[in-house]
Structure formats: C-alpha cells, structure tokens
Enzyme design. Structure first.
Site, PDB file in Angstrom:
ATOM      1  N   LYS A 120       0.827  -1.214   0.000  1.00  0.00           N
ATOM      2  CA  LYS A 120       0.000   0.000   0.000  1.00  0.00           C
ATOM      3  C   LYS A 120       0.860   1.261   0.000  1.00  0.00           C
ATOM      4  CE  LYS A 120      -4.293  -1.943   1.410  1.00  0.00           C
ATOM      5  NZ  LYS A 120      -5.011  -2.501   2.529  1.00  0.00           N
ATOM      6  N   LYS A 199      -6.325 -12.378  -6.035  1.00  0.00           N
ATOM      7  CA  LYS A 199      -7.224 -11.968  -4.968  1.00  0.00           C
ATOM      8  C   LYS A 199      -8.639 -11.713  -5.468  1.00  0.00           C
ATOM      9  CE  LYS A 199      -7.505  -8.770  -1.202  1.00  0.00           C
ATOM     10  NZ  LYS A 199      -6.897  -8.034  -0.194  1.00  0.00           N
ATOM     11  N   LYS A 202     -13.627  -6.783  -4.349  1.00  0.00           N
ATOM     12  CA  LYS A 202     -14.718  -6.012  -4.924  1.00  0.00           C
ATOM     13  C   LYS A 202     -14.183  -4.968  -5.903  1.00  0.00           C
ATOM     14  CE  LYS A 202     -18.900  -3.823  -3.286  1.00  0.00           C
ATOM     15  NZ  LYS A 202     -19.702  -3.550  -2.098  1.00  0.00           N
TER      16      LYS A 202
END
Ligand code: TRP
Length: 337
Positions: A120, A199, A202
C-alpha cells in the site's frame, strides 16, 4: 488486580471486517462462513472497522451506507445477534486509546516489514502514519477483548503475528494481561478471483456479491477463467489448476465433486456446463442470504439497534481492559493520592 475473567468459560473470539458494503463470495468463503460456525461455540465479537477504512480513498459521504450495508451482509450470512456481539469500531473509542499504549511497544522496523504496508505504501508519495500503524490498531481491536482466537482470511496471517508480538512485548514489560491469540485460517486459504487474479476483491470486480441476483451471478460465473490450456471443448481439463473447480469444492455438494473432476479430465463435460452446475450451487448458498438481506434493508432501524446494543456490550469489556492497562502503565495518577 481487577478480575477480568470472562463471564462464561467459553473462549473468546474477535474478528473484524472492512466496511466495503455488500460482502462477496471471497469474504464469505475466506472468513465469514467460519464466523457463523464459531458463534455457537465461542463468545464472539465481530467488529466493522470504520476507523481502519478511513485510510482508504473512499468518499466519506458513502462510509455510513457502507457500514450499514456491511452489517446487513453480516446478519444475512447468518450471524445472530442473540449469539454474538456485532458492533462498529468507532462506537468503542477505547480501541484507539489502547492503540496508543501499544504504539509504545510496537517496533517500527517490524511494522515497516509488513507486506500489506509495503504494497500500500508504494502507492503514496507521502505515506500516512496511520498506514504504518494499521496493524497496531488491529492488535488493539483484538486484545482489548483479550480474545483467544481470530478467524481471518489468509491475508491477515502476518497481522496476527504482529498482534501476538505486541501482546508478548507489552506483557513482558507490564505483567501478563493479554493472551496471545491464535489466527484461525480456513483450509481454503485465499480464494482467487474469477478473472484469475490472486485476490477476489470487490474493487477488481472479479467476485460475486453475496446479494447478487441470478442474472448478475451467472454473468460473473460465465466469464470466469478456467484451465487456460483447455482451449477447445474436446481438450481434457486440469481441475487442479481450475478456479471453477476450486469453487465447486468449496460450494457444491461433496457427493458430486468426483464426477465434476472426472468429466473435466476426460473432456466429457465442457466448461460452460460445469459452470452451470456451479451456478446452481452458488444460488443454493446465496438465495437464503438474499432473502434475509431484503428483510434487513427494509428494517434498517433494527440493524442500527443491533449495532448499538453490540457496542454497549463490547464497550463494557473494553473499558475494563483499558483501565487495567492504564493502571499497569502508571497512567492512573490518582492512585498516588
Ligand atoms: N485488517 C483486517 C482486514 O483487512 C480487518 C481487521 C481490523 C481485523 N481489525 C481486525 C481482522 C481485528 C481481525 C481482527 O480484513
């Protein structure tokens, strides 16, 4: 020392979920299915982590809806507020104070080595401090309930190691208070995306929402990648590399699995037909979930009451643990009077 023993002899469980709104099949298979099973056996606390979520770039105006929709999903997959405690992180502000106490023992070097942090952080020009401290807040979420077990997906393994490490370091300095919780990770490991991405997520649009209707569900399954080497209908397939087969194993009746495998390897059944069978299995799982969600969507007041009652219950425990931790760290200055 205050008696912090649990009211029952049952072991305590805590887990958390990001408020992404509607949960998807990956969340369900990777963690939530376990949450549901565990509520019968353990004293369970399930938290919707809105304070973790504000690190993301989501629109603040959407966060309340995402929080409520996540709660609706949790209730719809079968969490029962009579059996477990469901609440929103920001309703129990004690987590944040414990996080600060833990920041005094959590090693920066270890935090910098967390894989999720590194992934990240690479996306920022200027890394927010909260991103580095994310696992410290997660440790506080868990340890403030002195939980023994944490059912999570494979991707949280490292964060759980960090939690154990923080508990160990804090206990070594201030005396035994926090148990070192075990990560409970289901066999499925990580459920990979329908597009073959590592992965199911959404944001990658490679999953199936737990509340998706039949049309949407079929369109997602229809497009799912299978064995990339099975190009023509008559090519034999390799179930062990096929994501659709993995999903069959997780969702279909175990009795049909040998047939699914056999028919694929001998090219007797094509991928589309195999996907139709998977579709039926998925619909069997999600139809009752959708029905419950429909009810809760019409009764959001009830959802709100459940979350508020959950926060009250959670908070009474959180306050006790925090007060003990503060005492041990010398923060209760009135004790000198
Ligand atoms: N980091 C977890 C995730 O992204 C969410 C989370 C926050 C959590 N606090 C937790 C999970 C405590 C388990 C226990 O999925």
């Amino acid at each position: 020392m205050k008696d912090l023993s649990t009211s029952t002899s049952r072991k305590r469980v805590l887990s958390g979920i990001q408020p992404t709104g509607e949960v998807h099949l990956g969340n369900y298979l990777g963690a939530l299915r376990q949450w549901v099973h565990m509520q019968d056996e353990y004293e369970c606390f399930y938290v919707i982590v809105d304070q973790h979520a504000i690190l993301g770039d989501g629109d603040p105006a959407d966060l309340p809806t995402r929080t409520i929709d996540t709660a609706i999903s949790l209730l719809s997959v079968g969490l029962d507020p009579e059996k477990c405690t469901i609440f929103v992180q920001s309703d129990v502000p004690e987590h944040l104070e414990l996080q600060w106490l833990f920041n005094t023992v959590a090693p920066v070097g270890d935090l910098e080595r967390m894989t999720q942090y590194k992934d990240k952080a690479a996306k920022y020009d200027s890394i927010p401090a909260g991103l580095l401290n994310y696992p410290v807040l997660q440790a506080a979420d868990i340890l403030i309930y002195r939980a023994n077990a944490v059912p999570v997906g494979e991707d949280q393994r490292q964060h759980l190691e960090m939690t154990r490490d923080i508990a160990r370091k804090w206990n070594a300095r201030y005396g035994e208070l926090f148990p070192e919780p075990d990560a409970i990770i289901p066999e499925v490991g990580r459920v990979i995306g329908l597009d073959g991405d590592a992965k199911m997520s959404k944001s990658l649009k490679n999953t199936i929402g737990i509340l998706a209707d039949e049309e949407e569900t079929w369109s997602r399954i229809k497009g799912a990648v299978t064995d990339p080497k099975r190009i023509r209908r008559e090519d034999p397939g390799r179930p062990e590399v096929c994501n659709v087969y993995s999903l069959h194993k997780l969702l279909s009746n175990p009795a049909i699995i040998p047939d699914i495998k056999e028919q694929c390897m001998t090219a007797q059944r094509g991928c589309v037909d195999c996907k139709r069978i998977l579709f039926d299995s998925i619909i069997d799982v999600i139809a009752p979930i959708r029905k419950k969600a429909f009810y809760y969507q019409q009764h959001t007041d009830e959802v709100c009451d459940i979350l508020k009652a959950g926060a009250t219950r959670a908070r009474s425990i959180a306050i006790d643990t925090l007060s003990e931790a503060r005492d041990r760290m010398g923060l209760n200055w009135t004790s000198a009077l």
